[in-house]
Write a protein that holds these residues in place. Structure first.
Motif, mmCIF file in Angstrom:
data_model
loop_
_atom_site.group_PDB
_atom_site.id
_atom_site.type_symbol
_atom_site.label_atom_id
_atom_site.label_comp_id
_atom_site.label_asym_id
_atom_site.label_seq_id
_atom_site.Cartn_x
_atom_site.Cartn_y
_atom_site.Cartn_z
ATOM 1 N N UNK A 245 16.044 0.328 -6.239
ATOM 2 C CA UNK A 245 15.781 -0.397 -5.478
ATOM 3 C C UNK A 245 14.551 -2.151 -5.894
ATOM 4 N N UNK A 246 15.502 -3.346 -6.324
ATOM 5 C CA UNK A 246 15.190 -4.610 -7.120
ATOM 6 C C UNK A 246 14.129 -5.206 -5.760
ATOM 7 N N UNK A 247 12.832 -5.390 -5.651
ATOM 8 C CA UNK A 247 12.429 -6.048 -4.352
ATOM 9 C C UNK A 247 12.756 -7.304 -4.794
ATOM 10 N N UNK A 248 12.511 -8.330 -3.962
ATOM 11 C CA UNK A 248 12.182 -9.817 -4.130
ATOM 12 C C UNK A 248 11.586 -9.841 -4.975
ATOM 13 N N UNK A 249 11.320 -10.632 -5.812
ATOM 14 C CA UNK A 249 9.522 -11.575 -6.683
ATOM 15 C C UNK A 249 8.806 -12.088 -5.894
ATOM 16 N N UNK A 250 7.876 -10.892 -5.388
ATOM 17 C CA UNK A 250 6.624 -11.800 -4.414
ATOM 18 C C UNK A 250 6.302 -10.475 -3.844
ATOM 19 N N UNK A 251 7.479 -9.665 -3.623
ATOM 20 C CA UNK A 251 7.134 -8.539 -2.120
ATOM 21 C C UNK A 251 6.577 -7.587 -2.598
ATOM 22 N N UNK A 252 6.118 -7.339 -1.461
ATOM 23 C CA UNK A 252 4.329 -6.448 -2.070
ATOM 24 C C UNK A 252 5.669 -5.014 -0.510
ATOM 25 N N UNK A 253 5.454 -3.661 -1.251
ATOM 26 C CA UNK A 253 5.993 -2.003 -1.588
ATOM 27 C C UNK A 253 4.906 -1.638 -2.688
ATOM 28 N N UNK A 254 4.311 -0.614 -0.977
ATOM 29 C CA UNK A 254 3.576 0.450 -1.277
ATOM 30 C C UNK A 254 4.477 1.692 -0.822
ATOM 31 N N UNK A 255 3.549 2.647 -2.099
ATOM 32 C CA UNK A 255 3.987 3.625 -1.543
ATOM 33 C C UNK A 255 2.981 4.755 -1.590
ATOM 34 N N UNK A 256 2.544 5.292 -0.145
ATOM 35 C CA UNK A 256 1.780 6.085 -0.321
ATOM 36 C C UNK A 256 2.119 7.936 0.400
ATOM 37 N N UNK A 257 1.389 9.010 0.378
ATOM 38 C CA UNK A 257 1.680 10.148 -0.142
ATOM 39 C C UNK A 257 0.754 11.123 0.733
ATOM 40 N N UNK A 258 0.285 10.804 1.328
ATOM 41 C CA UNK A 258 -0.466 11.692 2.885
ATOM 42 C C UNK A 258 -1.117 13.198 2.137
ATOM 43 N N UNK A 259 -1.321 13.513 1.978
ATOM 44 C CA UNK A 259 -1.824 14.578 1.779
ATOM 45 C C UNK A 259 -2.011 15.999 2.545
ATOM 46 N N UNK A 260 -2.529 15.447 3.348
ATOM 47 C CA UNK A 260 -1.945 16.205 5.210
ATOM 48 C C UNK A 260 -1.842 15.287 6.308
ATOM 49 N N UNK A 261 -1.308 15.399 6.771
ATOM 50 C CA UNK A 261 -0.822 14.859 7.914
ATOM 51 C C UNK A 261 -2.144 15.193 9.543
ATOM 52 N N UNK A 262 -2.917 16.114 9.654
ATOM 53 C CA UNK A 262 -4.126 16.672 9.923
ATOM 54 C C UNK A 262 -5.021 16.807 8.779
ATOM 55 N N UNK A 263 -6.538 16.713 8.956
ATOM 56 C CA UNK A 263 -6.740 14.666 9.573
ATOM 57 C C UNK A 263 -6.059 13.746 8.409
ATOM 58 N N UNK A 264 -5.457 12.708 9.590
ATOM 59 C CA UNK A 264 -5.043 11.871 8.220
ATOM 60 C C UNK A 264 -5.429 10.392 8.334
ATOM 61 N N UNK A 265 -5.416 9.708 7.133
ATOM 62 C CA UNK A 265 -5.875 8.730 6.663
ATOM 63 C C UNK A 265 -5.539 7.149 7.300
ATOM 64 N N UNK A 266 -6.062 7.618 8.680
ATOM 65 C CA UNK A 266 -5.981 6.219 9.767
ATOM 66 C C UNK A 266 -5.604 4.715 9.099
ATOM 67 N N UNK A 267 -6.863 4.717 8.534
ATOM 68 C CA UNK A 267 -7.334 3.413 7.937
ATOM 69 C C UNK A 267 -6.565 3.226 6.404
ATOM 70 N N UNK A 268 -6.187 4.276 5.677
ATOM 71 C CA UNK A 268 -5.706 3.520 4.187
ATOM 72 C C UNK A 268 -4.306 3.103 4.870
ATOM 73 N N UNK A 269 -4.208 4.130 5.730
ATOM 74 C CA UNK A 269 -2.178 3.483 6.919
ATOM 75 C C UNK A 269 -2.184 2.014 6.955
ATOM 76 N N UNK A 270 -3.101 1.770 7.512
ATOM 77 C CA UNK A 270 -3.367 0.326 8.401
ATOM 78 C C UNK A 270 -3.812 -0.471 7.602
ATOM 79 N N UNK A 271 -4.393 0.004 6.210
ATOM 80 C CA UNK A 271 -4.883 -1.389 5.464
ATOM 81 C C UNK A 271 -3.716 -1.297 4.695
ATOM 82 N N UNK A 272 -3.071 -0.227 4.250
ATOM 83 C CA UNK A 272 -2.108 -0.281 3.251
ATOM 84 C C UNK A 272 -0.655 -0.742 3.978
#
Length: 103
Positions: free
Chosen positions: A2-29
């Motif tokens: 996968x080679x996204x176009x230049x200037x495209x932002x892609x992030x990968x998050x790997x939550x440690x747990x589903x509960x509790x879920x860090x909703x603030x981090x997911x929303x911000x990202x």
């Protein structure tokens, strides 16, 4: 690959747990990358990561979610065959990312 176009932002998050879920981090990202979220899990759709993330961002405008997960009962096969069959292989994830970027 996968080679996204230049200037495209892609992030990968790997939550440690589903509960509790860090909703603030997911929303911000999610907001930092244009509101496009793809969840991938080797679990059923119900009760998993995708459902938790969907719930966490449900009141946030401008965030869309595409969920990739196991959609049925697995059978005896090689792991790569099952990943392909259920649409959660690396190539399936890359296809989902390309589709999200096209929209």
């Amino acid at each position: 690959s996968l080679s996204p176009p230049t200037g495209t932002n892609i992030r990968i998050l790997d939550p440690f747990t589903v509960k509790p879920l860090d909703a603030a981090t997911i929303i911000a990202n999610a907001k930092a990358v244009g509101g496009r979220v793809i969840t991938v899990e080797d679990h059923y759709y119900e009760g998993g990561l995708g459902e938790a993330v969907t719930s966490a961002v449900s009141s946030e405008p401008g965030i869309s979610i595409r969920r990739l997960a196991v959609s049925g009962v697995a059978w005896s096969a090689k792991p790569a065959e099952l990943l392909d069959a259920f649409g959660i292989s690396a190539s399936s994830i890359a296809d989902a990312v390309r589709a999200a970027l096209a929209n």
